[in-house]
Design an enzyme around this catalytic site. Structure first.
Site, PDB file in Angstrom:
ATOM      1  N   GLU A 279     -12.820   7.369   4.131  1.00  0.00           N
ATOM      2  CA  GLU A 279     -13.820   7.797   3.144  1.00  0.00           C
ATOM      3  C   GLU A 279     -15.236   7.803   3.726  1.00  0.00           C
ATOM      4  O   GLU A 279     -16.198   7.470   3.036  1.00  0.00           O
ATOM      5  CB  GLU A 279     -13.740   6.941   1.865  1.00  0.00           C
ATOM      6  CG  GLU A 279     -12.463   7.208   1.070  1.00  0.00           C
ATOM      7  CD  GLU A 279     -12.547   6.747  -0.375  1.00  0.00           C
ATOM      8  OE1 GLU A 279     -13.656   6.415  -0.841  1.00  0.00           O
ATOM      9  OE2 GLU A 279     -11.485   6.743  -1.043  1.00  0.00           O
TER      10      GLU A 279
ATOM     11  N   HIS B 107     -13.122  -2.106  -0.936  1.00  0.00           N
ATOM     12  CA  HIS B 107     -11.900  -2.485  -0.221  1.00  0.00           C
ATOM     13  C   HIS B 107     -12.178  -3.691   0.672  1.00  0.00           C
ATOM     14  O   HIS B 107     -13.318  -3.919   1.096  1.00  0.00           O
ATOM     15  CB  HIS B 107     -11.389  -1.337   0.658  1.00  0.00           C
ATOM     16  CG  HIS B 107     -10.764  -0.221  -0.108  1.00  0.00           C
ATOM     17  ND1 HIS B 107      -9.435   0.133   0.016  1.00  0.00           N
ATOM     18  CD2 HIS B 107     -11.289   0.641  -1.002  1.00  0.00           C
ATOM     19  CE1 HIS B 107      -9.176   1.165  -0.772  1.00  0.00           C
ATOM     20  NE2 HIS B 107     -10.281   1.490  -1.402  1.00  0.00           N
TER      21      HIS B 107
END
Length: 539
Positions: free
Chosen positions: A248, A522
């Site tokens: 990402e 995350h």
């Protein structure tokens, strides 16, 4: 109504209309052409079937990634020479999803300030991987063994290309006689001292050593072992990471900032990985606004690289060119000038919940593409030291909704050090997906507090995403006498079947990393593998 030649009552109004239309026309024309490209007549579709894709002439206009190589002071700095003198070599891998979307989109994940986050993330990664590997041994038999210092105890590191402090010691509570360590008393009246030390292979020279003082409150519980896998929750990125996969990293400016910061550390970087605009079969669902978001950093020279995008993406995921980046890196030489290489593969799978069949199809593609890449680039005189696959798989090993992916054959090809079986994690494993609304709570908004939270099961369940139940079925989690783990969707897998017959792979440690707390949703994951060279592979 009287008929007139002009629709306007006078020339002034006509002029205003003409000026307004001049502003509108470019946007109107662009939108018209865009829709026309996406919506074809049946005649055009037939012609394209006969003549292949009409975008074929533009396929060579852009390669699917940007490659940066930081030139080392000497070629020997890039690779590990004299591997024939070593029987055991250690390699470190890490993966992290950074959510570096354009700022407006990142805010839907409760994250903003993309450019600032990219800078801080790059600095923290560089700080962690460039530090000496510091271990503290405690002289209490009840201690957890090895302890790791926090960020505040680190000496400043000046990274340079190819620098690494190779630690081949076994991390248990009793150090080897050859290790440079400091025994520490366990009473609360003294602060432990730490010593940075290195165990070097025969082809390496000694590096700097030094002493620092570390408050006991800032130390982690250290490297632990439950079963066959040593593991740790660390407030720092692991020292001496060799290969790094980030997901990402969609924003181009953020990718360039990361590359700029990390290039002195790793030397070889692939970023802006992916394709844009219309892709075969040239429909609206194959128009890519974003690249794959993959970002790869390597200490070793990249010999070959290949990118493939998933053609079966759906919904908002179809706007990004998610796929697989497969690379082959040169590690060094072994034996009679035989090259030693490694394969490192990065991917990011389909995200929406309840669409396991899409992810299973993508896992099938991943296995095929890796096989094709390795078959096309294998050389008979090479030895393969490792074959690693990592990334954000967007499914976990505890949710009933992810049962299809949990039983995929990829786990027969590759080994997952955190997995006990389909739908069952090893008891020490920690989920890697944080609940987005709680990212800035005091318990998780900095590396030390997130570390303490992850080491406590009661706290962990407040901030790690819960498993997803199967449709129309209430969730029962965890099972009786099982710990609460949460969703682990970030993976580092490895396999033995594709490495040289003279190599054996052992797990040195698994690391759950809290260094990026407050910067992403995350938890990064690290894996260190020991590659044992022997004359004949053990059965």
């Amino acid at each position: 109504m009287v008929l007139r030649a002009s629709p306007f009552p006078n020339g002034f109004v006509a002029g205003i209309h003409a000026i307004g239309w001049a502003f509108i026309l470019p946007c109107f024309w662009f939108l018209d052409r865009l829709i026309a490209v996406c919506k074809s007549t049946t005649q055009e579709q037939t012609q394209r079937m006969e003549q292949e894709c009409y975008l074929q002439p533009f396929k060579a206009c852009r390669r699917p990634f940007s490659y940066h190589r930081e030139m080392p002071p000497s070629p020997q700095k890039e690779t590990r020479r004299g591997l024939e003198l070593e029987t055991r070599v250690s390699f470190g891998f890490a993966t992290a999803n950074l959510c570096l979307l354009p700022d407006s989109l990142a805010r839907f994940n409760n994250l903003g300030h993309t450019q600032h986050r990219a800078t801080i993330i790059g600095q923290r990664i560089a700080q962690g991987v460039c530090r000496p590997n510091i271990r503290i041994y405690v002289d209490s038999p009840s201690s957890c063994g090895t302890l790791s210092p926090s960020v505040s105890t680190l000496p400043a590191a000046q990274p340079s290309v190819g620098d690494r402090v190779d630690t081949s010691e076994v991390h248990f509570s009793t150090p080897k006689p050859s290790d440079h360590v400091v025994p520490v008393p366990c009473d609360n009246t003294e602060e432990p001292s730490v010593e940075s030390y290195s165990v070097f292979n025969s082809n390496q020279n000694s590096n700097q050593q030094g002493h620092r003082s570390a408050p006991r409150a800032l130390l982690s519980q250290g490297l632990r072992q439950q079963g066959s896998v040593p593991w740790e929750v660390s407030s720092l990125f692991p020292a001496n990471v060799d290969m790094l996969c980030l997901e990402e990293v969609f924003d181009k400016r953020a990718a360039k900032k990361l590359a700029q910061i990390l290039k002195p550390v790793f030397g070889h970087i692939l970023y802006d990985v992916g394709v844009y605009a219309c892709q075969p079969p040239c429909g609206c669902s194959h128009f890519k606004f974003f690249n794959s978001g993959l970002f790869l950093a390597s200490r070793f020279p990249v010999l070959n690289a290949q990118y493939n995008f998933f053609p079966n993406s759906r919904g908002e995921d179809a706007l990004a060119a998610k796929g697989l980046l497969a690379t082959k890196v040169l590690i060094g030489e072994h034996g009679n000038n035989k090259k030693v290489v490694g394969y490192f593969n990065c991917t990011h799978l389909h995200a929406p919940e309840g669409e396991g069949e899409v992810r299973c199809e993508q896992l099938d593609m991943v296995l095929k593409w890796i096989g094709d890449f390795q078959a096309a680039n294998a050389q008979p005189e090479e030895e393969v030291a490792f074959d690693v696959l990592c990334g954000d798989f967007n499914f976990d090993n505890c949710s009933p909704d992810d049962i299809k992916e949990q039983n995929h054959r990829i786990f027969e090809e590759y080994r997952d050090p955190c997995r006990a079986g389909p739908g069952r994690e090893k008891p020490w494993v920690i989920g890697t997906l944080l609940d987005q609304p709680t990212l800035y709570e005091d318990d998780v908004n900095n590396p030390e507090s997130l570390q303490r939270t992850l080491e406590s099961e009661d706290l962990r369940k407040l901030y790690i995403s819960h498993p997803i139940p199967a449709k129309d079925t209430p969730l029962v989690y965890p099972e009786a006498d099982q710990p609460w783990i949460g969703r682990r969707i970030d993976y580092i897998l490895y396999r033995d079947s594709s490495v040289s017959k003279h190599c054996r792979t052992d797990i040195e440690e698994v690391t759950f990393i809290t260094h990026l707390a407050g910067l992403t949703d995350h938890i990064p994951v690290g894996l260190r593998l020991n590659i044992v060279f022997n004359n004949e592979r053990d059965g």
